[in-house]
Design a protein around this motif. Structure first.
Motif, mmCIF file in Angstrom:
data_model
loop_
_atom_site.group_PDB
_atom_site.id
_atom_site.type_symbol
_atom_site.label_atom_id
_atom_site.label_comp_id
_atom_site.label_asym_id
_atom_site.label_seq_id
_atom_site.Cartn_x
_atom_site.Cartn_y
_atom_site.Cartn_z
ATOM 1 N N ARG A 282 125.957 84.958 146.175
ATOM 2 C CA ARG A 282 125.514 84.245 145.077
ATOM 3 C C ARG A 282 126.440 83.423 144.675
ATOM 4 O O ARG A 282 126.179 82.628 143.552
ATOM 5 C CB ARG A 282 124.951 85.397 144.114
ATOM 6 C CG ARG A 282 123.908 86.014 144.493
ATOM 7 C CD ARG A 282 122.945 86.849 143.463
ATOM 8 N NE ARG A 282 124.046 87.679 142.691
ATOM 9 C CZ ARG A 282 123.890 88.293 141.579
ATOM 10 N NH1 ARG A 282 122.493 88.457 141.331
ATOM 11 N NH2 ARG A 282 124.741 89.113 141.021
ATOM 12 N N GLN A 298 116.897 85.627 144.886
ATOM 13 C CA GLN A 298 117.314 87.143 145.067
ATOM 14 C C GLN A 298 115.954 87.723 145.550
ATOM 15 O O GLN A 298 116.082 88.687 146.497
ATOM 16 C CB GLN A 298 118.033 87.363 143.954
ATOM 17 C CG GLN A 298 118.352 88.867 144.073
ATOM 18 C CD GLN A 298 119.212 89.376 143.011
ATOM 19 O OE1 GLN A 298 120.332 88.888 142.704
ATOM 20 N NE2 GLN A 298 118.908 90.670 142.264
ATOM 21 N N VAL A 314 123.870 92.271 148.017
ATOM 22 C CA VAL A 314 123.923 91.227 146.934
ATOM 23 C C VAL A 314 125.531 91.127 146.620
ATOM 24 O O VAL A 314 126.084 92.285 146.477
ATOM 25 C CB VAL A 314 123.161 91.738 145.997
ATOM 26 C CG1 VAL A 314 123.426 91.004 144.636
ATOM 27 C CG2 VAL A 314 121.687 91.808 146.419
#
Length: 529
Positions: A282, A298, A314
């Protein structure tokens, strides 16, 4: 364990939120990947990280050389031995990463509206007027008005430590840019990201190949994190390269595709088909995408990974804990939402690599994950997954889903799965049972006609990135497909391990998934005193 799970739709007594969390042998079902570096490479600190819940150690070759990382890995081995906690190893490639080289390591202050030149001439000294970069083709890739970001270890989001530039002019190989915000860059290396620009560099660089063929082969890495994956072909090429190394020692290494550009997002579906898992990077992607679209990517990407039964990891969740002991409220909520979205693991980068509180960060993230797991809507998730898989199910998929359904119905405290390849255990974990899955890996004897060896170690370690999956390597004297009596003895070892770790106790029910001959069996047992 099952009785503690609530649904967010259920009325929750607000006072119950204040009740202290109960400590479990496993800090959380969601796994934590910790990046080891200057602030987290001693045996003492790594031991603390393992106890706090780290199950995958990431080695980022954007920083330091193989000798440095080897010292860290030896410390990891010593920490595992002293804590009796297992960790797998992830090698993170550099890939086509653009970097600003600051050989003097002096702080560089950039002021808004000033101009700075990005040049491929690395002989020049980095300053507020000139920044040498590692890519000669930038001037051909950008045009006036394009956006370029600079920051240490990707971009913190802080306007004082990261800077964004707007391309003003191209002069030969140099790119003249206007500074859009005032900032001070510290350290020897800054990452540079040209927003939504195609960079014509190979995904697996020559440096990456050299590191993999030496350090990677020597240490039989469990995971390869393939930075800047843009096409499915990138994964195929990396897998082909791994298969040719040594005696095929890395043919079992799993490849996790890092999605960090618009190009990778566009080709996500075919990348997912080829990769063993996905890392949602990210940091870079959060720059390429408009802020209001990041959450959408996401949720969509994690859903696709879940349905494919492949781990979703993540990144960039508690950036402020790099320098602070507590996360912000937004960061704490972000971690919980990633768990509720269905992610398998949280990856900590700068927070543990150069952060001041690596152990506390892992512990805090683990606690947040554990709380979020209590309100994860497993019933809805199970139905959604079964519907997606459709009928007729494959033999293994049917067994896995049945084992999870049975465990929930009888309120089992644990699911024990006998496996040799790890596939059956991963399929069970795909259905997100509310109780831990103890994956008992039965080694297989194999030979290359020159020597005998046992499989199983790779399979056990690679389950350490899958949500809810906890490995136990069985005695190699037990064959993969054994008699019922032999499996019973392995089962006793697994149950003894469960009792010792506190996840099972007298009168608990346990669901066992095993193969006897050609038959796959799911059975429910109740423990005696």
């Amino acid at each position: 364990m099952h009785s503690n799970h609530l649904l967010l739709e259920e009325p929750i007594r607000m006072a119950s939120i204040l009740e202290p969390s109960k400590a479990n042998f496993f800090p959380a079902m969601t796994k934590i990947v910790g990046t080891l570096g200057p602030c987290s490479r001693s045996v003492e600190v790594i031991s603390g990280c393992l106890k706090a819940g780290m199950s995958v150690a990431r080695f980022d070759f954007s920083w330091h050389d193989a000798e440095y990382h080897q010292e860290t890995l030896e410390n990891l081995k010593a920490a595992m031995k002293s804590t009796k906690k297992l960790s797998s190893v992830m090698l993170d490639t550099v890939g086509p990463e653009l970097q600003v080289v600051n050989k003097t390591e002096n702080d560089i202050t950039l002021k808004a509206d000033d101009k700075v030149i990005l040049t491929p001439d690395q002989g020049q000294e980095a300053s507020s007027e000139v920044l040498p970069i590692n890519f000669a083709g930038l001037s051909k890739a950008v045009k006036k008005g394009d956006t370029i970001f600079l920051g240490q270890y990707l971009f913190t989001g802080s306007e004082t430590t990261s800077v964004w530039l707007e391309v003003d002019d191209v002069k030969g190989d140099d790119v003249v840019s206007v500074v859009k915000n005032s900032a001070t860059l510290s350290g020897s290396l800054f990452t540079m990201h040209a927003s939504q620009i195609r960079i014509n560099l190979p995904t697996l660089s020559d440096k990456d190949k050299q590191v993999i063929s030496t350090w990677g082969v020597q240490n039989k890495i469990d995971f390869l994190s393939l930075s800047y994956t843009r096409h499915a072909e990138d994964v195929r090429e990396a897998r082909e390269y791994l298969s040719k190394l040594g005696d095929g020692d890395l043919s079992q290494t799993q490849i996790f595709a890092k999605i960090e550009t618009i190009e990778g997002l566009t080709h996500f579906d075919e990348i997912l088909q080829e990769a063993d898992g996905i890392i949602l990077s990210r940091g870079n992607l959060g720059i390429d995408l408009p802020p209001e679209k990041v959450f959408f990517f996401q949720k969509s990407a994690i859903y696709k990974c879940n349905m494919a039964g492949k781990p979703a990891v993540v990144t960039r969740v508690v950036d402020t804990m790099t320098n602070n002991l507590r996360p912000t409220r937004a960061e704490a909520t972000d971690v919980a939402n990633a768990v509720l979205d269905g992610c398998d693991a949280i990856l900590l980068g700068a927070e543990t690599l150069r952060g001041l509180y690596p152990i506390e960060t892992i512990s805090t993230v683990g606690k947040i994950c554990a709380e979020a797991e209590k309100v994860f809507n497993q019933d809805q998730y199970f139905k959604k997954t079964v519907k997606y898989v459709g009928e007729p199910m494959t033999h293994l998929e049917s067994i896995a889903s049945s084992a999870v359904r049975a465990a929930i119905k009888v309120k089992a405290s644990v699911i024990i799965c006998f496996t040799s390849s790890g596939r059956a255990a991963r399929l069970i974990a795909k259905y997100r049972p509310t109780m831990p899955v103890l994956s008992v890996v039965i080694p297989r004897l194999k030979t290359n006609q020159l020597k005998w060896s046992f499989s199983g170690a790779f399979e056990a370690r690679q389950s350490l990135i899958v949500r809810g999956l906890f490995p136990l390597l069985a005695d190699p004297r037990h064959p993969a497909e054994s008699t019922d009596a032999t499996n019973e003895s392995v089962l006793k070892v697994a149950l003894d391990h469960g009792k010792a770790s506190g996840i099972v106790k007298s009168h608990d029910r346990v669901v066992v998934c095993q193969k006897v001959g050609d038959a796959s069996i799911v059975k429910i047992i109740e423990l005696e005193d």
